[in-house]
Scaffold this motif. Sequence first.
Motif, PDB file in Angstrom:
ATOM      1  N   ALA A   3       0.918  -0.969  -0.105  1.00 19.05           N
ATOM      2  CA  ALA A   3       0.324   0.077   0.553  1.00 19.05           C
ATOM      3  C   ALA A   3       0.883   1.133   0.274  1.00 19.05           C
ATOM      4  O   ALA A   3       1.093   2.285  -0.863  1.00 19.05           O
ATOM      5  CB  ALA A   3      -1.256  -0.541   1.436  1.00 19.05           C
ATOM      6  N   ASN A   4       1.641   1.223   1.148  1.00 13.43           N
ATOM      7  CA  ASN A   4       2.625   2.616   0.878  1.00 13.43           C
ATOM      8  C   ASN A   4       3.292   2.908  -0.566  1.00 13.43           C
ATOM      9  O   ASN A   4       3.595   3.633  -1.228  1.00 13.43           O
ATOM     10  CB  ASN A   4       3.717   2.221   1.634  1.00 13.43           C
ATOM     11  N   SER A  10       1.398   6.488  -7.215  1.00 13.49           N
ATOM     12  CA  SER A  10       0.723   7.975  -7.180  1.00 13.49           C
ATOM     13  C   SER A  10       1.135   9.036  -7.435  1.00 13.49           C
ATOM     14  O   SER A  10       0.485  10.363  -8.292  1.00 13.49           O
ATOM     15  CB  SER A  10      -0.143   7.407  -6.277  1.00 13.49           C
ATOM     16  N   SER A  11       1.709   9.169  -5.970  1.00 10.91           N
ATOM     17  CA  SER A  11       2.236  10.825  -5.987  1.00 10.91           C
ATOM     18  C   SER A  11       3.032  11.345  -6.651  1.00 10.91           C
ATOM     19  O   SER A  11       3.211  12.696  -7.426  1.00 10.91           O
ATOM     20  CB  SER A  11       2.566  10.808  -4.048  1.00 10.91           C
TER      21      SER A  11
END
Length: 227
Positions: A3-4, A10-11
């Motif tokens: 997830a991280n 995404s960022s």
Amino acid sequence: MAANSRRTCSSQLRRASEALLLDQLGQHPPIRLKATAAPVAPYPPAEIAYWLIWAQSLPTPAQRRNACLLFCLGVGCGLAVEDLVYVQGRDILAGPTGRALVKVHGRRPRTVVCRYAYEELLLAEAAHIPADAYAFRPDWQDRTSKHIASDWLARYPRIIGRCDGAVLQTQRLRTTWLVELLNAGIPLKVILKASGLGTLHSLSRHLVFLHDVPEAEASDLLRGAAA
């Protein structure tokens, strides 16, 4: 991907798309300010000795027990607040050759061996705790609170948590424990298991506090023992 990792990608993609779009429009990407996180420094040996005296000299037995347990579980076992709040009397055990063992529950379950300098005090205080009672602040109802330690330290500013302007911090106690283990040359896998950390990245912030190794000693260590 974890997830991280997905959030990081995404960022990065969003920042890249913003930069490309602004470049097409003839504009410069906005400046983003980011403060560098300052690592929490460990306590020097003189302050550790000072706090140890302080913990054992508080006015009431309950205050002394809370202070000693907070101190021993922090600097002796490296427990974070979320770990130490769930430690009960049954979780502090006397192991072989006098060593003190602490069973940690929660999201990072493990058994930690207390550092030699604090095992006697830890076992002495634990002897007065019922098996099913919480070791630190047994009267505190909300064990999920992040302020269980800071609230206790701030409640009596003249006698608890402050000595000549200094403030006792649980995070610094854990950092002191970690830096001591790293300076002792204990294998990283052992440190990760005892600390409950999942990756080496979490230890990187403490590198600035490690002792410098003389060049001759470093050369011998890199060379290794002769066959």
